[in-house]
Design a protein around this motif. Structure first.
Motif, PDB file in Angstrom:
ATOM      1  N   PHE A   1       0.873  -1.175   0.000  1.00 26.56           N
ATOM      2  CA  PHE A   1       0.000   0.000   0.000  1.00 26.56           C
ATOM      3  C   PHE A   1       0.913   1.229   0.000  1.00 26.56           C
ATOM      4  N   TYR A   2       1.225   1.732  -1.199  1.00 25.72           N
ATOM      5  CA  TYR A   2       2.063   2.921  -1.321  1.00 25.72           C
ATOM      6  C   TYR A   2       1.267   4.159  -0.862  1.00 25.72           C
ATOM      7  N   ARG A   3       1.987   5.149  -0.340  1.00 26.49           N
ATOM      8  CA  ARG A   3       1.371   6.403   0.134  1.00 26.49           C
ATOM      9  C   ARG A   3       0.312   6.131   1.209  1.00 26.49           C
ATOM     10  N   ASP A   4       0.590   5.202   2.068  1.00 28.42           N
ATOM     11  CA  ASP A   4      -0.336   4.864   3.146  1.00 28.42           C
ATOM     12  C   ASP A   4      -0.330   5.952   4.218  1.00 28.42           C
ATOM     13  N   PRO A   5      -1.344   6.031   5.058  1.00 25.44           N
ATOM     14  CA  PRO A   5      -1.398   7.094   6.075  1.00 25.44           C
ATOM     15  C   PRO A   5      -0.426   6.916   7.226  1.00 25.44           C
ATOM     16  N   TRP A   6       0.020   5.677   7.517  1.00 28.39           N
ATOM     17  CA  TRP A   6       0.848   5.434   8.697  1.00 28.39           C
ATOM     18  C   TRP A   6       2.302   5.860   8.464  1.00 28.39           C
TER      19      TRP A   6
ATOM     20  N   ASP B   1       4.767   7.486 -11.470  1.00 32.08           N
ATOM     21  CA  ASP B   1       5.781   6.898 -12.348  1.00 32.08           C
ATOM     22  C   ASP B   1       6.865   6.198 -11.530  1.00 32.08           C
ATOM     23  N   PHE B   2       7.251   6.814 -10.421  1.00 29.21           N
ATOM     24  CA  PHE B   2       8.279   6.206  -9.564  1.00 29.21           C
ATOM     25  C   PHE B   2       7.770   4.911  -8.940  1.00 29.21           C
ATOM     26  N   ILE B   3       6.523   4.910  -8.462  1.00 32.30           N
ATOM     27  CA  ILE B   3       5.938   3.692  -7.899  1.00 32.30           C
ATOM     28  C   ILE B   3       5.893   2.600  -8.963  1.00 32.30           C
ATOM     29  N   GLY B   4       5.590   2.992 -10.196  1.00 29.63           N
ATOM     30  CA  GLY B   4       5.589   2.030 -11.282  1.00 29.63           C
ATOM     31  C   GLY B   4       6.953   1.403 -11.495  1.00 29.63           C
ATOM     32  N   ALA B   5       8.010   2.196 -11.341  1.00 28.00           N
ATOM     33  CA  ALA B   5       9.369   1.673 -11.487  1.00 28.00           C
ATOM     34  C   ALA B   5       9.738   0.760 -10.316  1.00 28.00           C
ATOM     35  N   HIS B   6       9.305   1.119  -9.118  1.00 26.29           N
ATOM     36  CA  HIS B   6       9.616   0.327  -7.931  1.00 26.29           C
ATOM     37  C   HIS B   6       8.896  -1.014  -7.941  1.00 26.29           C
ATOM     38  N   SER B   7       7.649  -1.011  -8.384  1.00 25.08           N
ATOM     39  CA  SER B   7       6.853  -2.244  -8.384  1.00 25.08           C
ATOM     40  C   SER B   7       6.901  -2.980  -9.720  1.00 25.08           C
TER      41      SER B   7
ATOM     42  N   GLN C   1      14.293   5.706   3.388  1.00 28.56           N
ATOM     43  CA  GLN C   1      13.112   6.412   2.908  1.00 28.56           C
ATOM     44  C   GLN C   1      11.899   5.475   3.001  1.00 28.56           C
ATOM     45  N   MET C   2      10.733   6.036   3.308  1.00 26.27           N
ATOM     46  CA  MET C   2       9.531   5.229   3.499  1.00 26.27           C
ATOM     47  C   MET C   2       8.572   5.438   2.326  1.00 26.27           C
ATOM     48  N   PHE C   3       8.241   4.349   1.633  1.00 27.09           N
ATOM     49  CA  PHE C   3       7.411   4.421   0.434  1.00 27.09           C
ATOM     50  C   PHE C   3       5.998   3.892   0.652  1.00 27.09           C
ATOM     51  N   GLY C   4       5.814   2.983   1.603  1.00 27.35           N
ATOM     52  CA  GLY C   4       4.508   2.367   1.796  1.00 27.35           C
ATOM     53  C   GLY C   4       4.591   1.301   2.862  1.00 27.35           C
ATOM     54  N   ILE C   5       3.577   0.453   2.904  1.00 23.60           N
ATOM     55  CA  ILE C   5       3.524  -0.572   3.935  1.00 23.60           C
ATOM     56  C   ILE C   5       2.869  -1.824   3.352  1.00 23.60           C
ATOM     57  N   THR C   6       3.314  -2.985   3.805  1.00 19.98           N
ATOM     58  CA  THR C   6       2.715  -4.236   3.345  1.00 19.98           C
ATOM     59  C   THR C   6       1.877  -4.853   4.454  1.00 19.98           C
ATOM     60  N   PRO C   7       0.740  -5.436   4.111  1.00 16.85           N
ATOM     61  CA  PRO C   7      -0.054  -6.141   5.125  1.00 16.85           C
ATOM     62  C   PRO C   7       0.446  -7.554   5.399  1.00 16.85           C
ATOM     63  N   MET C   8       1.481  -7.972   4.690  1.00 21.28           N
ATOM     64  CA  MET C   8       1.973  -9.351   4.763  1.00 21.28           C
ATOM     65  C   MET C   8       2.983  -9.520   5.901  1.00 21.28           C
TER      66      MET C   8
ATOM     67  N   ARG D   1       3.473  -5.687  -5.573  1.00 19.80           N
ATOM     68  CA  ARG D   1       2.226  -5.370  -6.257  1.00 19.80           C
ATOM     69  C   ARG D   1       1.520  -4.252  -5.509  1.00 19.80           C
ATOM     70  N   SER D   2       1.254  -3.155  -6.192  1.00 21.97           N
ATOM     71  CA  SER D   2       0.591  -2.012  -5.577  1.00 21.97           C
ATOM     72  C   SER D   2      -0.871  -2.331  -5.296  1.00 21.97           C
ATOM     73  N   VAL D   3      -1.315  -2.079  -4.060  1.00 26.96           N
ATOM     74  CA  VAL D   3      -2.714  -2.298  -3.675  1.00 26.96           C
ATOM     75  C   VAL D   3      -3.274  -1.013  -3.077  1.00 26.96           C
ATOM     76  N   ASP D   4      -4.604  -0.864  -3.124  1.00 29.94           N
ATOM     77  CA  ASP D   4      -5.248   0.299  -2.536  1.00 29.94           C
ATOM     78  C   ASP D   4      -5.677  -0.012  -1.099  1.00 29.94           C
ATOM     79  N   ARG D   5      -6.310   0.970  -0.440  1.00 29.20           N
ATOM     80  CA  ARG D   5      -6.687   0.809   0.965  1.00 29.20           C
ATOM     81  C   ARG D   5      -7.679  -0.338   1.142  1.00 29.20           C
ATOM     82  N   GLU D   6      -8.600  -0.474   0.221  1.00 29.76           N
ATOM     83  CA  GLU D   6      -9.606  -1.536   0.339  1.00 29.76           C
ATOM     84  C   GLU D   6      -8.957  -2.915   0.315  1.00 29.76           C
ATOM     85  N   GLU D   7      -8.045  -3.133  -0.621  1.00 26.37           N
ATOM     86  CA  GLU D   7      -7.399  -4.435  -0.682  1.00 26.37           C
ATOM     87  C   GLU D   7      -6.456  -4.636   0.496  1.00 26.37           C
ATOM     88  N   TYR D   8      -5.793  -3.570   0.915  1.00 20.94           N
ATOM     89  CA  TYR D   8      -4.932  -3.656   2.103  1.00 20.94           C
ATOM     90  C   TYR D   8      -5.743  -4.145   3.300  1.00 20.94           C
TER      91      TYR D   8
END
Length: 290
Positions: free
Chosen positions: A95-100, A134-140, A204-211, A239-246
């Protein structure tokens, strides 16, 4: 050129290369496997890293000069080893750009190179991308090779499997944070990582995984046989996921229904180096069962 250095009375540090590369990793891997297979009396521990390894030995059993001579001989032996491993291809939801992580990074802007923006905005700009998307696309968009697990328990260091000129590079914070959320997907230098526990950090912090990737109680279904999930040699596809899938995956984890998407694969470094884009496309097809 491999460099050998003694650390105190009980350690030999072997630096295969000054910079990380898959070639350096595989040479280090070959050397540590050969060394472990010899079961040398007095060698008590072999600790592999990204492009180096450390050998702990008992100097009352084997002399420092003797272990140095043995490992140097193994270096030549490892030159002929096939750079092929049987490993796992693993999909990791992010979940990139997550609130936490956003809340956390905003608390520590005075320690950052660019206090006016976010970590993702900074990383996108210095890597020449027009937007964060675009950067998230390169990372994922490309796979990552787990070259080391450690620093804190269960934390994987992951090296991007693209041509060197395409690799993302982002410096660490100017001063480390005193807080990083558990399961943060971070970046420092040429390595991506996943923070296995909450604590201090400088990536640097890009996002968070629920796994879950570390479970000392071994309650999570995919961690029931061992508390640490990742192993050196694993290949990761974000794999980029949104808040709902997270939130859905978090619920599966809490109900002990979550299973990471994994495939058994054989990784051949020579074939990879011959056609990086084609090899990665093949891995993408494998993870999705095409």
């Amino acid at each position: 050129m491999v460099r050998y250095t003694f650390g105190g009375d009980e350690h030999l540090f072997v630096e295969v290369a000054e910079e990380m590369s898959l070639d350096a990793f595989f040479k280090s891997l070959s050397m540590t496997r050969i060394l472990a297979g010899k079961r040398i009396e007095g060698v008590t521990e072999i600790c592999p890293a990204n492009a180096s390894f450390q050998v702990r030995f008992d100097p009352d059993v084997i002399a420092p000069d003797a272990i140095l001579e043995t490992v140097r001989a193994i270096e030549a032996e490892a030159e002929g080893a096939e750079p092929v491993i049987d490993t796992r291809l693993i999909e990791v939801p992010v979940f990139y750009r997550d609130p936490w992580t956003h809340e956390t990074l905003m608390r520590f802007r005075e320690r950052h190179q660019d206090p006016s923006g976010t970590d993702l905005e900074y990383a996108a700009r210095i890597n020449g991308y027009d937007s964060v998307d675009d950067f998230i696309g390169a990372h994922s968009g490309s796979p990552w090779f787990v070259s080391m697990v450690g620093f804190v328990a269960g934390l994987p260091f992951m090296y991007q499997m693209v041509e060197r000129e395409r690799q993302l590079q982002v410096p660490k914070y100017l001063r480390p944070r005193t807080d990083t959320p558990k399961h943060t997907v971070g970046y420092g230098g040429c390595f991506s990582c996943i923070y296995s526990v909450r604590g201090a950090g400088g990536y640097q912090m890009f996002g968070i995984t629920p796994m879950p990737i570390f479970d000392p109680q071994e309650k999570a279904a995919h961690l029931s046989d061992f508390m640490v999930f990742f192993r050196p040699g694993d290949i990761v596809k974000f794999r980029s996921v949104d808040r709902e899938e997270y939130d859905r995956i978090v619920a599966e984890v809490e109900e002990n229904r979550f299973r990471p998407l994994m495939r058994e694969v054989r990784f051949d470094l020579r074939a990879f180096n011959t056609d990086i884009a084609g090899y990665n496309a093949g891995l993408e097809a494998v993870i999705h069962g095409v």
